[in-house]
Structures are given as structure tokens and as C-alpha cells.
Design an enzyme around this catalytic site. Structure first.
Site, PDB file in Angstrom:
ATOM      1  N   ASP A 177       0.889  -1.164   0.000  1.00  8.61           N
ATOM      2  CA  ASP A 177       0.000   0.000   0.000  1.00  8.61           C
ATOM      3  C   ASP A 177       0.921   1.205   0.000  1.00  8.61           C
ATOM      4  OD1 ASP A 177      -2.111   1.955   0.612  1.00  8.61           O
ATOM      5  OD2 ASP A 177      -3.298   0.181   1.059  1.00  8.61           O
ATOM      6  N   ARG A 238     -11.574  -2.580  -9.636  1.00 11.61           N
ATOM      7  CA  ARG A 238     -12.028  -1.907 -10.845  1.00 11.61           C
ATOM      8  C   ARG A 238     -11.195  -2.420 -12.018  1.00 11.61           C
ATOM      9  NH1 ARG A 238     -15.963  -0.714  -8.575  1.00 11.61           N
ATOM     10  NH2 ARG A 238     -16.899   1.333  -8.227  1.00 11.61           N
ATOM     11  N   ASP A 262     -14.065 -10.001 -11.532  1.00 10.70           N
ATOM     12  CA  ASP A 262     -15.435  -9.546 -11.280  1.00 10.70           C
ATOM     13  C   ASP A 262     -15.671  -8.171 -11.897  1.00 10.70           C
ATOM     14  OD1 ASP A 262     -18.036  -9.732  -9.944  1.00 10.70           O
ATOM     15  OD2 ASP A 262     -17.299  -8.179  -8.573  1.00 10.70           O
ATOM     16  N   GLU A 267     -17.282  -2.094 -18.742  1.00  9.04           N
ATOM     17  CA  GLU A 267     -18.365  -3.058 -18.449  1.00  9.04           C
ATOM     18  C   GLU A 267     -19.683  -2.566 -19.048  1.00  9.04           C
ATOM     19  OE1 GLU A 267     -18.612  -3.253 -14.201  1.00  9.04           O
ATOM     20  OE2 GLU A 267     -16.541  -3.874 -13.997  1.00  9.04           O
ATOM     21  N   HIS A 285     -19.506  -8.282 -12.002  1.00  7.33           N
ATOM     22  CA  HIS A 285     -19.460  -7.166 -11.036  1.00  7.33           C
ATOM     23  C   HIS A 285     -20.517  -7.329  -9.935  1.00  7.33           C
ATOM     24  CE1 HIS A 285     -18.308  -2.676 -10.433  1.00  7.33           C
ATOM     25  NE2 HIS A 285     -18.670  -3.228  -9.281  1.00  7.33           N
ATOM     26  N   ILE A 286     -20.329  -8.390  -9.141  1.00  4.56           N
ATOM     27  CA  ILE A 286     -21.306  -8.669  -8.072  1.00  4.56           C
ATOM     28  C   ILE A 286     -20.647  -8.721  -6.694  1.00  4.56           C
ATOM     29  CG2 ILE A 286     -23.006  -9.855  -9.526  1.00  4.56           C
ATOM     30  CD1 ILE A 286     -21.704 -12.527  -8.384  1.00  4.56           C
ATOM     31  N   GLY A 287     -19.491  -8.060  -6.564  1.00 10.31           N
ATOM     32  CA  GLY A 287     -18.746  -8.123  -5.304  1.00 10.31           C
ATOM     33  C   GLY A 287     -19.594  -7.813  -4.078  1.00 10.31           C
ATOM     34  N   SER A 288     -20.418  -6.790  -4.170  1.00 13.81           N
ATOM     35  CA  SER A 288     -21.203  -6.378  -2.991  1.00 13.81           C
ATOM     36  C   SER A 288     -22.651  -6.834  -3.075  1.00 13.81           C
ATOM     37  CB  SER A 288     -21.132  -4.859  -2.835  1.00 13.81           C
ATOM     38  OG  SER A 288     -21.672  -4.245  -3.986  1.00 13.81           O
TER      39      SER A 288
HETATM   40  C1  8YV Z   1     -21.382  -1.834  -6.354  1.00 16.03           C
HETATM   41  C2  8YV Z   1     -18.859  -1.327  -6.330  1.00 16.03           C
HETATM   42  O1  8YV Z   1     -22.152  -2.915  -6.710  1.00 16.03           O
HETATM   43  O2  8YV Z   1     -19.274  -0.081  -4.378  1.00 16.03           O
HETATM   44  C3  8YV Z   1     -18.608  -0.207  -5.389  1.00 16.03           C
HETATM   45  O3  8YV Z   1     -17.691   0.602  -5.672  1.00 16.03           O
HETATM   46  O4  8YV Z   1     -18.147  -1.505  -7.238  1.00 16.03           O
HETATM   47  C4  8YV Z   1     -19.980  -2.287  -6.166  1.00 16.03           C
HETATM   48  O5  8YV Z   1     -19.867  -2.847  -4.910  1.00 16.03           O
HETATM   49  C5  8YV Z   1     -21.646  -0.716  -7.290  1.00 16.03           C
HETATM   50  O6  8YV Z   1     -20.640   0.180  -7.406  1.00 16.03           O
HETATM   51  C6  8YV Z   1     -22.898  -0.023  -6.874  1.00 16.03           C
HETATM   52  O7  8YV Z   1     -23.020   1.247  -7.396  1.00 16.03           O
END
Ligand code: 8YV
Length: 319
Positions: A177, A238, A262, A267, A285-288
Site C-alpha cells: 500500500d 475496478r 469480477d 463493463e 461485477h457482483i462483489g457487494s
Molecule cells: C457496487 C462497487 O455494486 O461499491 C462499489 O464501488 O463496485 C460495487 O460494490 C456498485 O458500485 C454499486 O453502485
């Protein structure tokens, strides 16, 4: 009068219920993807916008936003879709939603590591298409995760949770970092002062840095060459932090065994070569994207708006 909020995407029911209760909420029940022009048009009588990363706030879009717009309260931790300088120049407050998505994103990162190492995409395709006909000791042999060295590029909130989860697989943690963390955050991880010094220690490399001009294509051909032969790369941050052509070349040459992705540049129109490579485990892109985290992100964005409209400093102010 309640402040008016333009909400660009369909949010979880509980979040929209709170939005309706506390604000003049301009919702998007059809979840239509708005263009820059549509955002400008819909923002003409609102006090703030609650967007996702799918809406791009370029300098040009921000310059054309109506003067009444005081804030962009993102439903995302990332804010690379917002031109911060342009927002600052117009006095528009920008917030994000950190912390609440670290667990979900770390889970997905571990899934990418496991999926890439154990060839989950290939296996799933074999079974699903009926192409699985046989078994032998050499069939679908992958890479073991347990006990390997994990390099984490960007040791912020998500990176630190990934380290904790990876220790469950007895992984040895290395990180880079911009600065070294305090020992209680390192939890025994080894710090490397530059990305170049980190690379040779990574049987697995995972990227968790902020996307910015400084990190654009941070993982390039030169740094990939410094990884051990046969390493595995995963990215849930990203797409812009990876040089796609360099990663694809290394996956084709065998320099890298596999990758788990992801996130992508441009995208969802990703580099077409990724779809053709069997050794890339691909997620959209389903991390969250868990029920718990989606609600927590919405509430966090609303906490920020509540602060702004009651004259307090929002907790997650970026600009
Ligand atoms: C989201 C993400 O799904 O929070 C972020 O930066 O990349 C993802 O977790 C998305 O951005 C929601 O706007």
C-alpha cells in the site's frame, strides 16, 4: 418541505421505504439506465442525487447539473465514476459507502481465488452442457489454495478482510500500500514498499486499490513478469487497474495459470478475449451483491444525505 432526491436505480425495498418516508423521493421503479442527458433533465428540481457506479458524472455532466443539486450521495464505495474536481469546483458534496461492503467483497474475492484455482467455470460448463463423460486422476486438476502466498495490492478495508479470510486457508499474507499499516492492522502480513517488490511473493495476487489516474493499469506486463510462473491473479476492485492485453497475453502464454475477474474496463462490453479463455473465471461485477450489503449500502448513503440536509458533516465525504 422535504428535500427532493433523484434515485437513479431501483434500490432495496427497505431503503426505498426510508427514502419515501424522509424525502421527496424520485425513484426509478423500472430500473432504467439513465444517460447523462436524462440525469440532467431529471435533476432539474432536486436537491441531491443518489446514483450507482453505472451513472457517469463526467466534468461535462456535472457542469450541466442544475444549481439546486447540492450533493451526489453514491450507492458505492468506488467513486471513479464521478469527476471529483468538477464536483468540488461547483461546491457539490460527494459521498460514498465504505466499510459496509467489505465482507461481501472479500467473500467474492475468495470465491474468485477458489474458482480460478480449482477451475470452477470449466467444471460448471462441463456438467451443465453434458460434456462431462469420464473421470481420471488427471481430470480437472487445479491449483491448491491452502498454504500459498497471497499478495494484496491495496491494503485498505477490503484488502484487510480478504487477508483475514485467507488466513482460514493458512495463506501467508504479503501486501503493498502507499504506506505501511500499524501492526494491529497487518496481523502478521509482510509489507513491501513497492508493487515491484510485492510481485515475486505472490502465488496469488488480488487487487484492492482505488481506481485513479495513479493506479490506471497498475498491473501491467512489466509487473506480471515479476510474478512467480504459474501465479493466479484476481480482481474485484475496478477493471481500470489491470492492463487487459497484458493479462490476456500472460494467460495465453502460461505465465499465469488462471485469473478470476469480477470487474472489467468498459463493463459490460468486456475485452472479448476473456470470454474465449478457459482459464479465466468470470463474474459480472457482483462483489457487494448480497441482500444484507445492498441494504447497508443504501442506508449508509441515506445517513450521508440525512447529515447533509440537517447541516452536519456527512460521515463519508469524499469531496
Ligand atoms: C457496487 C462497487 O455494486 O461499491 C462499489 O464501488 O463496485 C460495487 O460494490 C456498485 O458500485 C454499486 O453502485
Amino acid at each position: 418541505m422535504k428535500p427532493a432526491i433523484l434515485v437513479t436505480r431501483k434500490l432495496p425495498d427497505a431503503v426505498e421505504a426510508r427514502l419515501r418516508r424522509d424525502y421527496d423521493a424520485r425513484l426509478n421503479p423500472g430500473d432504467i439506465l439513465y444517460s447523462g442527458d436524462e440525469i440532467i433533465e431529471r435533476a432539474k428540481d432536486v436537491d441531491a442525487i443518489l446514483p450507482c457506479h453505472t451513472e457517469k458524472f463526467s466534468a461535462e455532466v456535472i457542469a450541466r447539473l442544475p444549481g439546486r443539486v447540492r450533493a451526489i450521495a453514491n450507492f458505492s464505495v468506488g467513486y471513479d465514476h464521478v469527476d471529483l474536481q468538477a464536483a468540488k469546483a461547483r461546491g457539490i458534496i460527494v459521498t460514498n459507502t465504505p466499510e459496509v461492503l467489505s465482507d461481501a467483497t472479500a467473500e467474492l474475492t475468495l470465491m474468485l481465488m477458489l474458482g480460478a484455482a480449482r477451475r470452477a467455470g470449466e467444471g460448471e460448463r462441463l456438467v451443465r452442457t453434458g460434456a462431462w463423460k469420464d473421470w481420471s486422476p488427471g481430470f480437472m486438476v487445479g491449483t491448491q489454495v491452502t498454504g500459498k502466498r497471497l499478495g494484496i495490492l491495496g491494503f485498505g478495508r477490503v484488502g484487510q478482510v480478504v487477508a483475514r479470510r485467507a488466513r482460514g486457508f493458512d495463506m501467508e499474507i504479503h501486501y503493498h500500500d502507499l504506506r505501511r499499516m500499524a501492526p494491529e492492522r497487518e496481523e502478521g502480513a509482510t509489507y513491501h514498499p513497492t508493487p515491484e517488490e510485492l510481485m515475486p511473493h505472490c502465488d496469488f495476487l488480488t487487487l484492492h486499490c482505488v481506481s485513479s489516474p495513479e493506479t490506471f493499469r497498475l498491473l501491467n506486463a512489466g509487473r506480471i513478469a515479476l510474478l512467480p510462473d504459474g501465479a493466479i491473479v484476481v480482481n474485484a476492485s475496478r477493471g481500470a487497474v489491470v492492463d487487459d492485453d497484458a493479462l490476456i497475453a500472460a494467460l495465453k502464454s502460461g505465465k499465469l495459470t488462471a485469473a478470476g475477474l469480477d470487474v472489467y474496463q468498459n463493463e459490460p462490453d468486456i475485452h472479448p478475449e476473456y470470454r474465449r479463455l478457459p482459464n479465466v473465471f468470470l463474474m459480472p461485477h457482483i462483489g457487494s451483491a448480497t441482500k444484507e450489503t445492498r441494504e447497508a449500502m443504501g442506508f449508509r448513503a441515506l445517513d450521508n444525505l440525512d447529515a447533509i440536509f440537517s447541516g452536519r458533516e456527512p460521515r463519508d465525504r469524499v469531496v
